[in-house]
Design a protein around this motif. Structure first.
Motif, PDB file in Angstrom:
ATOM      1  N   GLY A 181      -1.048   2.881   4.416  1.00  0.00           N
ATOM      2  CA  GLY A 181      -0.586   1.740   3.623  1.00  0.00           C
ATOM      3  C   GLY A 181      -0.055   0.597   4.475  1.00  0.00           C
ATOM      4  N   TRP A 231      -2.338  10.987   8.498  1.00  0.00           N
ATOM      5  CA  TRP A 231      -3.587  10.793   7.773  1.00  0.00           C
ATOM      6  C   TRP A 231      -3.415   9.868   6.578  1.00  0.00           C
ATOM      7  CZ3 TRP A 231      -7.947  12.821   9.840  1.00  0.00           C
ATOM      8  CH2 TRP A 231      -7.770  13.810  10.817  1.00  0.00           C
ATOM      9  N   ARG A 251       3.845  10.832  -3.114  1.00  0.00           N
ATOM     10  CA  ARG A 251       4.322  11.940  -2.290  1.00  0.00           C
ATOM     11  C   ARG A 251       5.849  11.971  -2.199  1.00  0.00           C
ATOM     12  NH1 ARG A 251      -0.386  13.728  -0.742  1.00  0.00           N
ATOM     13  NH2 ARG A 251      -1.518  11.905  -0.077  1.00  0.00           N
ATOM     14  N   ASN A 292       2.390  10.611   8.327  1.00  0.00           N
ATOM     15  CA  ASN A 292       1.957  12.018   8.244  1.00  0.00           C
ATOM     16  C   ASN A 292       0.598  12.207   8.920  1.00  0.00           C
ATOM     17  OD1 ASN A 292       0.190  10.883   6.446  1.00  0.00           O
ATOM     18  ND2 ASN A 292       0.993  11.928   4.641  1.00  0.00           N
TER      19      ASN A 292
HETATM   20  C1  LIG Z   1      -6.783  -0.432  -3.050  1.00  0.00           C
HETATM   21  C2  LIG Z   1      -6.803   1.044  -3.014  1.00  0.00           C
HETATM   22  N1  LIG Z   1      -7.742   1.708  -2.273  1.00  0.00           N
HETATM   23  C3  LIG Z   1      -7.734   3.057  -2.235  1.00  0.00           C
HETATM   24  C4  LIG Z   1      -6.831   3.786  -2.959  1.00  0.00           C
HETATM   25  C5  LIG Z   1      -6.861   5.302  -2.916  1.00  0.00           C
HETATM   26  N2  LIG Z   1      -5.801   5.799  -2.073  1.00  0.00           N
HETATM   27  C6  LIG Z   1      -4.603   6.118  -2.602  1.00  0.00           C
HETATM   28  S1  LIG Z   1      -3.545   6.694  -1.447  1.00  0.00           S
HETATM   29  C7  LIG Z   1      -4.685   6.507  -0.219  1.00  0.00           C
HETATM   30  C8  LIG Z   1      -4.342   6.876   1.193  1.00  0.00           C
HETATM   31  C9  LIG Z   1      -2.939   6.553   1.547  1.00  0.00           C
HETATM   32  O1  LIG Z   1      -2.637   6.991   2.847  1.00  0.00           O
HETATM   33  P1  LIG Z   1      -1.207   6.782   3.412  1.00  0.00           P
HETATM   34  O2  LIG Z   1      -0.762   5.386   3.171  1.00  0.00           O
HETATM   35  O3  LIG Z   1      -1.203   7.249   4.826  1.00  0.00           O
HETATM   36  O4  LIG Z   1      -0.289   7.715   2.504  1.00  0.00           O
HETATM   37  P2  LIG Z   1      -0.346   9.319   2.342  1.00  0.00           P
HETATM   38  O5  LIG Z   1      -1.386   9.633   1.318  1.00  0.00           O
HETATM   39  O6  LIG Z   1      -0.661   9.895   3.677  1.00  0.00           O
HETATM   40  O7  LIG Z   1       1.021   9.707   1.865  1.00  0.00           O
HETATM   41  C10 LIG Z   1      -5.864   6.018  -0.726  1.00  0.00           C
HETATM   42  C11 LIG Z   1      -7.073   5.752   0.102  1.00  0.00           C
HETATM   43  C12 LIG Z   1      -5.879   3.052  -3.716  1.00  0.00           C
HETATM   44  N3  LIG Z   1      -4.922   3.672  -4.421  1.00  0.00           N
HETATM   45  N4  LIG Z   1      -5.892   1.704  -3.746  1.00  0.00           N
END
Ligand SMILES: Cc1ncc(C[n+]2csc(CCOP(=O)(O)OP(=O)(O)O)c2C)c(N)n1
Ligand SMILES: [Mg+2]
Length: 346
Positions: free
Chosen positions: A170, A199, A89, A197
């Motif tokens: 994260g 979510w 992002r 953000n």
């Molecule tokens: C170990 C692992 N589990 C799941 C995913 C899939 N995944 C990528 S981004 C994400 C959500 C991230 O959320 P956030 O940290 O809030 O960042 P945002 O997308 O809101 O910018 C997920 C579940 C992944 N990349 N790696």
């Protein structure tokens, strides 16, 4: 579904629909630069959305719509010798570091002339010459790497600051803790921007943490922390500039929390049906580009005609970029095995 939104409450009520943006010393030219990069980010993503609907994108498409100010404002505060690790992002960060829209478009379409020659997709590429470290995962893995870059820079006696990002979701990972703690105890020239953000895919922040502000954790690591309105590009620029200055002058890492909102689903295939509709309406009124346009006009920094001219130029540039990206061929099958493993290493 709506229950989740309700029990989670309003998102970042402290981010007001205020028209007054943060004070800055940045020149008119600098502020117009911020505007150009934010518009370029949004319009590049709009073009990518069209390519996605034409079935030309291989895999998912991730949008930073609504979060452009965080990427652009933070990247603009870095010096050329600094290093940054953008996540999916953070297209705005990459554009500020000199990445051309066509590189991102080709990468999303797995074209032969893309930075990885069609081997990886979306924004998964780096370029050390431009101080860009390729993303590994969204979920914290880049933090220890950028802490390592900061440490390497110090060992090589380079005047170098390392910056990376993390989502609210994260921050729940071990890598977040290990990377940030390492940077803290080694007092590294490191800046971490937590983009809150609301979510992580469909998981609201209330299911990730019991604290209201991610920045509360800065105290636990013994480092500086600051909350910033992530939809105010000047506030993000100024807060990052302060953090970068602290890092450069030996003051150690900073955790900045940018309060913002993801105006789309996790990716293009996700309609974000789990997000309460009122949040989209509310955050549309806090759109970082609209707010900045009003600031530029109200302060006599640009007329409506000048803003339109900037937009028209970007649109023309993007038409050329799309044509170039579409014209690039797919890689020949025999290249599939090239550059996969390091050669000559035993
Ligand atoms: C170990 C692992 N589990 C799941 C995913 C899939 N995944 C990528 S981004 C994400 C959500 C991230 O959320 P956030 O940290 O809030 O960042 P945002 O997308 O809101 O910018 C997920 C579940 C992944 N990349 N790696
Ligand atoms: Mg998130």
């Amino acid at each position: 579904m709506a229950k989740l939104g309700k029990d989670w409450g309003p998102l970042h009520p402290e981010v007001k629909k205020t028209e007054t943006l943060a004070k800055t010393e940045l020149s008119r030219e600098g502020q117009l630069d911020l505007y150009r990069y934010m518009k370029l980010t949004r319009m590049t993503e709009d073009r990518l959305g069209n390519l996605y609907r034409q079935n030309k994108v291989v895999g998912g498409l991730y949008s930073s719509r609504g979060q452009e100010a965080t990427s652009v404002g933070s990247a603009y505060a870095l010096a050329p010798q600094d290093f940054v690790g953008p996540l999916i992002r953070n297209l705005g960060t990459m554009l500020v570091r000199g990445v051309k829209p066509r590189e991102v478009m080709m990468q999303y379409m797995a074209k032969s002339d893309s930075p990885t020659g069609g081997k990886d997709c979306n924004t998964h590429f780096g370029d050390l010459a431009r101080g860009l470290v390729a993303p590994i995962s969204m979920l914290g893995a880049v933090i220890p790497v950028l802490a390592g870059v900061a440490l390497a820079g110090r060992m090589q006696k380079k005047d170098l600051v390392a910056l990376t990002y993390i989502g609210d979701g994260g921050t729940s990972t071990g890598d977040f803790h290990e990377g940030l703690n390492l940077a803290a105890v080694l007092n590294l020239p490191f800046v971490l921007i937590a983009e809150n953000n609301g979510w992580a895919y469909s998981t609201p922040t209330s299911r990730q943490m019991r604290i209201q502000n991610i920045v509360t954790r800065a105290a636990a690591y013994g480092i500086a922390g600051e909350v910033v309105d992530g939809n105010d590009v000047l506030a993000v620029y100024e807060a990052t500039r302060r953090a970068v200055e602290r890092a450069r002058s030996g003051g150690g890492p900073t955790l900045l929390e940018a309060k913002t909102f993801r105006m789309k689903g996790h990716a293009e295939h996700d309609d974000a049906g789990y997000v309460p509709k009122e949040h989209f309406e509310e955050w549309k009124a806090k759109d970082p580009i609209d707010r900045f346009e009003r600031h530029l006009r109200d302060h006599g920094l640009a007329t409506e005609a000048e803003l339109q001219q900037i937009t028209a130029r970007i649109d023309e540039e993007l038409s050329r970029e799309v044509d170039l990206a579409l014209a690039s061929p797919f890689p020949p099958a025999e290249r599939a095995f090239e550059n996969v493993y390091a050669e000559g290493v035993i």
